[in-house]
Design an enzyme around this catalytic site. Structure first.
Site, PDB file in Angstrom:
ATOM      1  N   HIS A  85       0.790  -1.225   0.000  1.00  0.00           N
ATOM      2  CA  HIS A  85       0.000   0.000   0.000  1.00  0.00           C
ATOM      3  C   HIS A  85       0.825   1.280   0.000  1.00  0.00           C
ATOM      4  O   HIS A  85       0.312   2.356  -0.314  1.00  0.00           O
ATOM      5  CB  HIS A  85      -0.908  -0.007   1.236  1.00  0.00           C
ATOM      6  CG  HIS A  85      -2.123   0.847   1.113  1.00  0.00           C
ATOM      7  ND1 HIS A  85      -2.401   1.603   0.000  1.00  0.00           N
ATOM      8  CD2 HIS A  85      -3.147   1.072   1.958  1.00  0.00           C
ATOM      9  CE1 HIS A  85      -3.537   2.253   0.188  1.00  0.00           C
ATOM     10  NE2 HIS A  85      -4.003   1.947   1.363  1.00  0.00           N
ATOM     11  N   TYR A 134     -10.544   6.621  11.593  1.00  0.00           N
ATOM     12  CA  TYR A 134      -9.878   7.044  10.360  1.00  0.00           C
ATOM     13  C   TYR A 134     -10.697   6.653   9.136  1.00  0.00           C
ATOM     14  O   TYR A 134     -11.178   5.524   9.022  1.00  0.00           O
ATOM     15  CB  TYR A 134      -8.503   6.381  10.270  1.00  0.00           C
ATOM     16  CG  TYR A 134      -7.811   6.549   8.934  1.00  0.00           C
ATOM     17  CD1 TYR A 134      -6.973   7.623   8.701  1.00  0.00           C
ATOM     18  CD2 TYR A 134      -7.982   5.612   7.913  1.00  0.00           C
ATOM     19  CE1 TYR A 134      -6.330   7.775   7.474  1.00  0.00           C
ATOM     20  CE2 TYR A 134      -7.340   5.763   6.689  1.00  0.00           C
ATOM     21  CZ  TYR A 134      -6.521   6.840   6.477  1.00  0.00           C
ATOM     22  OH  TYR A 134      -5.891   6.989   5.271  1.00  0.00           O
TER      23      TYR A 134
END
Length: 747
Positions: A446, A561
């Site tokens: 990622h 988040y």
């Protein structure tokens, strides 16, 4: 040996391909002007100059006084003088137009237009200009044209930050951080760091992207499994194919994607309607590798290659997919891959777990890679894997989507995300995994790019698998077979020190894999069509469902988040949306209170969703808090300036991490894919990040009647349970639906 005529034809084709690349470079360099438009203007100026009517005549005459001294021909002298004036004028015109357009793209008023009402006049004008310019845009036209991410004001960031932590901090904790924030500003440190940040911005405006990669590369040094994201397979209309056929077709489609989007740029760029998003991450995805070093990993560009690397039964193989003149057809690739499957080579001792080196401690891999893979068989074989166009794992395990047994789908996610500790190659942006029965999943590292890029590529593959007739009725890849390349077995010299390192790395990566826990659900009760009846954003609605579920599960509110897209800016990545707010907490408390009316609950839901959307829009507009505070924090560490406030800010972890996987970003294919219910794709998942209790990835079906959720955590956590969270999430979605129906029925 090829005849001179054939060789000449081959060179001729290569020459024109190279010319095409230069034309694309020039086209993007002058965008939003066009080469044809510039040629037309130049021709008109030349004609006017010939008639002594050009506005450039004075400058041309001045230059001609000097060129005429050395050039006897009057016509040639005037032509050169005209060109010497025209070229700087055209350069200045391109620069002024591009700069003006970049400044115009700083306009963010369109983000805050109220839904259901006519847009304002500035937004109308902005949309008209951008839509007009988009007619001439290709995929990378906006790459160097988008505005840089601005630095927010300290006086905007600090109050907004304090508002986001108030819901879950105790009064004593909140008073402490509020005082620290006041001292941070009033003591002058905030201003000093802000000035230094501006200096960094002037030198390198893509400061967030650079520092974010650097910190990610330095921080995640134990195991990259915790930074992985995964793309699952579709659940309804998966092609009925053989393992080698699926691998061949998807590999061929990925090559075609890269050719169409990178080389020829025959497609439009990805955007939010007509608003362009930065395409730079596609270049970071394409031909890059994350190389382990002793203190920090680095990203390096790779040269072009013409082979793929395949791991089958623990042994590595190199398969050329180019004949020297053309790429292999899918049917030819399938035959070559079948030859790999037919091999019975036993892996060398340690070879089957070699991938664990990339998934274990990075310091260990950096040392062993430098000392033991720097020459001979090991260097050649490692280079073969690292430079491959695609790295693929051919598993012996069959995996399926079974609506009556979701654990089978959860196993597919687990295999994709963790590789069982060794069946991954974490240094590369992505690894393709094919089950014995042809299921296709992707593991992605990622830190290089965001999940939207991987999903876009898989979207392209999904569309063409469904609509381009690439498979025969019996599950083979379609096409004629003319050439089948010879496959090459990778050779290794794995001595005891290397094998010990593999065992050490595997002990770490296997522990992470064994600690992984996940639960999945494809939700058919309702989707975004029902949510819109409540007149709220579907994404915000789901975020409120997650807040309600987390409170049920943990009995408290926590820092949450959600990523917001920052690709409205050049080299943008993400900004954090802090989903837990005073408004979301009020809604959750109301849902838990039987005395609160449904109408009041719906009112509080709308307030919470409106606040969430407002925060999301501001984050997209460059007015979030996390990246700004992060920049200040990095500068403070660089200059060894101690800030109790910043230390406190970054001591808090996101207990709940969430992310929505986008659906159907391609303008060319979205209209068709959005209508196909059977092509719904749960799409994504991610391993629970360090510091979080849960990671929740969700997808909102474009047909409006379904959603999917993937929940990850760790077995070692004493107070979490993914299956419990899933059950509570389903209850929350049901309760919210009943509440909305009851409240709207009375209106």
């Amino acid at each position: 040996m090829a005849s001179p005529n054939k060789l000449s034809n081959l060179q001729f084709r290569r020459y024109f391909r190279q010319l095409g690349k230069y034309e694309l470079v020039f086209r993007n360099a002058v965008f939003p002007l066009t080469p044809n438009g510039m040629l037309y203007v130049s021709s008109m100026l030349a004609l006017l100059h010939a008639l002594n009517l050009s506005p450039l005549d004075g400058a041309v005459s001045f230059i001609n006084d000097f060129t005429g001294i050395v050039i006897s021909s009057i016509l040639l002298s005037q032509s050169i003088s005209f060109l010497l004036v025209l070229l700087p004028v055209m350069f200045c015109a391109v620069f002024i137009v591009r700069m003006s357009f970049t400044v115009m793209l700083y306009y963010r008023g369109w983000l805050f237009e109220e839904i259901g009402k006519p847009p304002s006049l500035p937004t109308k004008i902005f949309m008209m200009v951008v839509s007009f310019v988009n007619r001439h845009a290709v995929f990378f036209s906006y790459r160097n044209l988008l505005p840089w991410l601005p630095i927010p004001k300290i006086n905007d960031t600090i109050p907004k930050y304090l508002e986001t932590v108030e819901p879950f901090l105790s009064k004593e904790e909140y008073d402490v951080i509020r005082k620290q924030a006041k001292d941070f500003v009033d003591g002058g440190m905030a201003g000093q760091l802000q000035n230094k940040l501006w200096m960094k911005w002037i030198i390198s405006p893509n400061w967030v992207s650079d520092w974010w990669k650097e910190v990610v590369y330095m921080r995640y040094r134990d195991s990259l499994i915790n930074t992985n994201v995964g793309c699952a397979d579709i659940i309804f209309k998966q092609p009925t194919t053989r393992q080698a056929a699926r691998a061949a077709v998807t590999t061929w489609l990925r090559l075609r994607f890269c050719h169409e989007y990178f080389d020829k740029q025959t497609t439009k760029g990805v955007g939010l309607g007509p608003i362009p998003l930065c395409p730079s991450q596609y270049m970071d995805y394409y031909r890059t590798i994350r190389v382990p070093k002793h203190t920090s990993d680095v990203m390096e560009r790779l040269a072009d290659a013409r082979h793929v690397a395949i791991n089958h039964k623990g042994a590595w193989y190199k398969v050329p997919i180019h004949t020297g003149k053309r790429w292999l057809r899918p049917a030819e690739m399938e035959r070559a891959f079948e030859n790999v499957l037919a091999r019975t080579d036993r892996p060398k001792k340690g070879e089957s777990h070699l991938g664990a080196l990339t998934a274990g401690p990075r310091e260990l891999w950096a040392r062993i890679r430098e000392e033991k893979f720097n020459e001979g068989y090991n260097l050649r074989s490692l280079t073969m894997i690292e430079t491959a166009l695609e790295v693929m794992y051919f598993d012996d395990e069959e995996r399926v989507w079974d609506e009556s047994d979701i654990t089978k789908y959860e196993r597919e996610y687990q295999r994709t995300l963790t590789g069982d500790g060794y069946k991954l190659w974490c240094d590369l942006p992505s690894v393709s995994i094919f089950s014995k029965n042809g299921r296709f999943t992707t593991n992605a590292e990622h830190s290089v790019v965001d999940a939207m890029i991987y999903v876009h590529i898989r979207e392209y593959i999904k569309y063409h698998e469904q609509f381009s007739n690439l498979y025969t009725p019996d599950g083979h890849a379609a096409g004629v077979i003319e050439q089948v390349p010879a496959i090459e077995r990778a050779e290794w010299y794995l001595d005891k020190e290397i094998r010990d390192a593999i065992d050490q790395a595997f002990a770490v990566s296997k522990a992470v894999s064994d600690d992984f826990e996940n639960a999945a659900v494809v939700y058919f009760d309702y989707g975004k069509d029902f949510i819109k009846k409540a007149r709220v954003s579907p994404d915000a609605y789901i975020q409120m469902a997650l807040q309600l579920t987390y409170f049920k599960d943990q009995g408290r509110f926590d820092l949450t988040y959600e990523p917001a897209v920052m690709r409205l800016f050049r080299d943008g990545r993400t900004e954090t949306v802090r989903s837990c707010s005073n408004q979301s907490c009020a809604f959750v408390r109301a849902m838990r209170d039987e005395k609160t009316s449904d109408a009041e609950k719906l009112r509080l839901l709308k307030l919470a969703c409106d606040r969430h959307q407002d925060y999301y829009r501001n984050a997209m507009a460059g007015r979030g808090v996390d990246r700004h505070l992060f920049g200040l924090y990095v500068v403070s560490k660089y200059y060894e300036m101690s800030s109790p406030f910043l230390d406190n800010v970054f001591s808090m972890s996101y207990a709940l991490s969430s992310s929505q996987t986008p659906q159907h970003q391609s303008v060319e294919y979205s209209a068709v894919l959005n209508k196909e219910r059977e092509l719904f794709w749960p799409a994504g998942a991610f391993a629970c990040p360090d510091g979080s209790k849960y990671g929740v990835c969700y997808t909102i079906g474009t047909t409006g009647d379904m959603m999917s959720f993937h929940i990850s955590s760790k077995k070692s956590f004493k107070d979490t349970d993914c299956h419990r969270f899933r059950s509570q999430l389903l209850d929350s979605l049901r309760e919210m639906r009943e509440m909305v129906e009851a409240a709207t029925a009375k209106q």
